[in-house]
Design a protein around this motif. Structure first.
Motif, PDB file in Angstrom:
ATOM      1  N   ILE A   1     -12.057 -71.564  12.260  1.00 46.58           N
ATOM      2  CA  ILE A   1     -11.749 -70.263  12.012  1.00 46.58           C
ATOM      3  C   ILE A   1     -12.998 -69.251  11.667  1.00 46.58           C
ATOM      4  O   ILE A   1     -13.132 -68.078  12.433  1.00 46.58           O
ATOM      5  N   ASP A   2     -13.977 -69.888  11.054  1.00 46.41           N
ATOM      6  CA  ASP A   2     -15.366 -68.940  10.716  1.00 46.41           C
ATOM      7  C   ASP A   2     -15.811 -68.653  12.255  1.00 46.41           C
ATOM      8  O   ASP A   2     -16.599 -67.613  12.271  1.00 46.41           O
ATOM      9  N   GLU A   3     -15.927 -69.489  12.918  1.00 43.58           N
ATOM     10  CA  GLU A   3     -16.589 -69.366  14.198  1.00 43.58           C
ATOM     11  C   GLU A   3     -15.974 -68.447  15.040  1.00 43.58           C
ATOM     12  O   GLU A   3     -16.659 -67.476  15.663  1.00 43.58           O
ATOM     13  N   LEU A   4     -14.454 -68.204  15.175  1.00 45.63           N
ATOM     14  CA  LEU A   4     -13.874 -67.597  15.851  1.00 45.63           C
ATOM     15  C   LEU A   4     -14.045 -66.196  15.282  1.00 45.63           C
ATOM     16  O   LEU A   4     -14.040 -64.989  16.197  1.00 45.63           O
ATOM     17  N   VAL A   5     -14.193 -66.063  13.967  1.00 52.99           N
ATOM     18  CA  VAL A   5     -14.277 -64.562  13.395  1.00 52.99           C
ATOM     19  C   VAL A   5     -15.646 -64.159  13.913  1.00 52.99           C
ATOM     20  O   VAL A   5     -15.669 -62.959  13.972  1.00 52.99           O
ATOM     21  N   ARG A   6     -16.641 -65.045  13.491  1.00 53.50           N
ATOM     22  CA  ARG A   6     -17.807 -64.612  13.921  1.00 53.50           C
ATOM     23  C   ARG A   6     -18.111 -64.197  15.512  1.00 53.50           C
ATOM     24  O   ARG A   6     -18.730 -63.136  15.900  1.00 53.50           O
ATOM     25  N   GLU A   7     -17.627 -64.929  16.302  1.00 58.89           N
ATOM     26  CA  GLU A   7     -17.799 -64.641  17.746  1.00 58.89           C
ATOM     27  C   GLU A   7     -17.017 -63.321  18.144  1.00 58.89           C
ATOM     28  O   GLU A   7     -17.702 -62.328  18.729  1.00 58.89           O
ATOM     29  N   LEU A   8     -15.967 -62.825  17.466  1.00 55.54           N
ATOM     30  CA  LEU A   8     -15.380 -61.595  17.518  1.00 55.54           C
ATOM     31  C   LEU A   8     -15.977 -60.408  16.892  1.00 55.54           C
ATOM     32  O   LEU A   8     -16.146 -59.384  17.502  1.00 55.54           O
ATOM     33  N   ASP A   9     -16.914 -60.822  15.946  1.00 58.05           N
ATOM     34  CA  ASP A   9     -17.514 -59.757  15.309  1.00 58.05           C
ATOM     35  C   ASP A   9     -18.818 -59.229  16.211  1.00 58.05           C
ATOM     36  O   ASP A   9     -19.212 -58.266  16.185  1.00 58.05           O
ATOM     37  N   LEU A  10     -19.338 -60.221  16.867  1.00 54.98           N
ATOM     38  CA  LEU A  10     -20.411 -60.188  17.741  1.00 54.98           C
ATOM     39  C   LEU A  10     -19.825 -59.269  18.873  1.00 54.98           C
ATOM     40  O   LEU A  10     -20.577 -58.549  19.576  1.00 54.98           O
ATOM     41  N   PHE A  11     -18.600 -59.729  19.473  1.00 52.43           N
ATOM     42  CA  PHE A  11     -18.091 -58.738  20.443  1.00 52.43           C
ATOM     43  C   PHE A  11     -17.816 -57.104  19.872  1.00 52.43           C
ATOM     44  O   PHE A  11     -18.094 -56.376  20.657  1.00 52.43           O
ATOM     45  N   ARG A  12     -17.456 -57.165  18.586  1.00 52.81           N
ATOM     46  CA  ARG A  12     -17.539 -55.724  18.121  1.00 52.81           C
ATOM     47  C   ARG A  12     -18.803 -55.031  17.897  1.00 52.81           C
ATOM     48  O   ARG A  12     -18.836 -53.961  18.565  1.00 52.81           O
TER      49      ARG A  12
END
Length: 409
Positions: free
Chosen positions: A93-104
């Protein structure tokens, strides 16, 4: 129709669409260079960016309409797909959140870059663009995480169910091992007891021959009867050990029940009549072939018929086969023998249980064998009995025996 206020945001949406490939590549580069995203290193560019174009398009629609609620259903659908895909790819889950934060962050950088190149894109429009991007990516993140949690919980429930089934199977096997151990001990005690009786009677016969030669014929008759009883005992023990030791999957075949019925009448009829009993045999003409195992069906019927003859001194034995509804058939064996009292009903199918009759040979395994064979053939066994009146055993079998499925672990 777009309002005057929305046109700058619409132009920015067009900019994102035009530079979709460049923005995606920029995001991919930041993902691959991030030390916290270990799972991303195992994926190709296409695997990583699978749902990014769809999500970008939804964000562009939100910018053009300046209404996130209008595109929320579409964003939710795409985000759920993204979350499910990342779960299958092994993301935490933390990787998914981190990946989408980079997208942001990539999209926020695009806002700055566009504002610098377009003076008409004022700070007010820039803040509106940031708002819709931030809200859209947050919604994507929340929905994706929920989907990952749902998939994780579903998998946990699945594994938990398997573990519970495996634990249940283990408990049943442990219980079976205990019962088998007790059964083996009971076999040992029973065989030792019967062998001692056999040797005692046989010794008495030999002593009678030695002491009174005139009674040799009576002594030999006594010895022969004891030997015959021992043969019945050994035959039952062998049959029961074979039934318990058969771990092979049951061979399901087409069984001609009428031919089996005729065979049972021909083989058991003489024994029944020799004892002075009447055999009533009835077969339902509508009952034809079934899918089952012929040898095990025959074993069940012969054991029931043999048991009926043992415990019936006068009267009749009945053999009946008939249909039961559209998907079952019934085997019934009844007698007019000693019957089973209410206090003995619970132990009738236990090993080595016999009526209190010293004239009845055998180890008391006949009904235990029937019970085990019925379990193998998915037969529903029940009986009705009354002391001094007789006993009826009835077994309901399926017309189509289904193969046993191996349990999943």
């Amino acid at each position: 129709m777009a309002t005057t206020q929305s046109r700058p945001l619409g132009a920015f949406a067009g900019y994102i669409r035009k530079n979709e490939v460049e923005l995606t590549e920029r995001w991919l580069k930041s993902v691959f260079s991030d030390a916290e995203l270990t799972e991303a290193d195992r994926l190709t560019n296409d695997q990583l960016s699978d749902h990014v174009p769809d999500i970008l398009e939804s964000i562009c629609s939100a910018l053009e309409q300046q209404d996130l609620e209008e595109v929320e259903p579409e964003i939710e659908r795409k985000a759920r797909l993204h979350g499910k895909m990342r779960w299958k790819q092994g993301y935490r889950i933390d990787e998914l959140v981190r990946e989408l934060d980079l997208f942001r962050q990539t999209l926020m950088g695009a806002v700055v870059q566009y504002a610098e190149a377009h003076p008409a894109f004022s700070r007010r429009y820039e803040e509106r663009a940031r708002y819709f991007i931030d809200e859209s990516v947050s919604f994507v993140t929340l929905t994706s995480v929920r989907e990952v949690v749902t998939e994780r919980d579903r998998k946990i429930d699945e594994y938990t169910g398997r573990l519970e089934r495996a634990n249940h199977e283990l408990l049943l096997k442990q219980k079976l091992v205990g019962e088998l151990y007790e059964s083996r001990m009971q076999i040992t005690r029973s065989v030792v007891h019967d062998l001692r009786n056999f040797l005692n009677v046989f010794s008495m016969a030999l002593q009678l021959v030695a002491r009174a030669p005139a009674k040799t014929e009576a002594a030999l008759a006594l010895a022969n009867r004891q030997a015959a009883d021992m043969k019945v005992l050994v035959d039952e023990l062998v049959e029961y050990s074979v039934v318990l030791g058969d771990t092979n999957q049951i061979a399901i075949e087409s069984v001609d029940l009428h031919a089996l019925f005729d065979e049972l009448v021909a083989s058991c009829g003489p024994t029944i009549r020799e004892k002075g009993l009447e055999l009533n045999a009835s077969f339902d003409g509508q009952l034809e072939s079934v899918q089952s195992n012929r040898l095990k069906l025959k074993q069940i019927a012969i054991n029931l018929l043999t048991n009926a003859v043992k415990y019936t001194k006068a009267g009749k034995v009945t053999l009946d086969m008939r249909t039961r509804g559209n998907d079952a058939w019934c085997l019934r064996v009844s007698d007019t023998g000693v019957g089973i009292g209410d206090g003995d009903r619970d132990r009738v199918f236990r090993e080595f249980e016999r009526a209190n009759d010293d004239d009845v040979p055998g180890a008391g395994l006949g009904l235990a064998i029937v019970k085990e064979l019925c379990r193998m053939l998915d037969g529903e066994l029940r009986f009705d009995s009354q002391r001094g009146v007789g006993t009826t055993f009835e077994i309901r079998f399926p017309l189509q025996l289904q193969p046993v499925q191996a349990p999943e672990f």
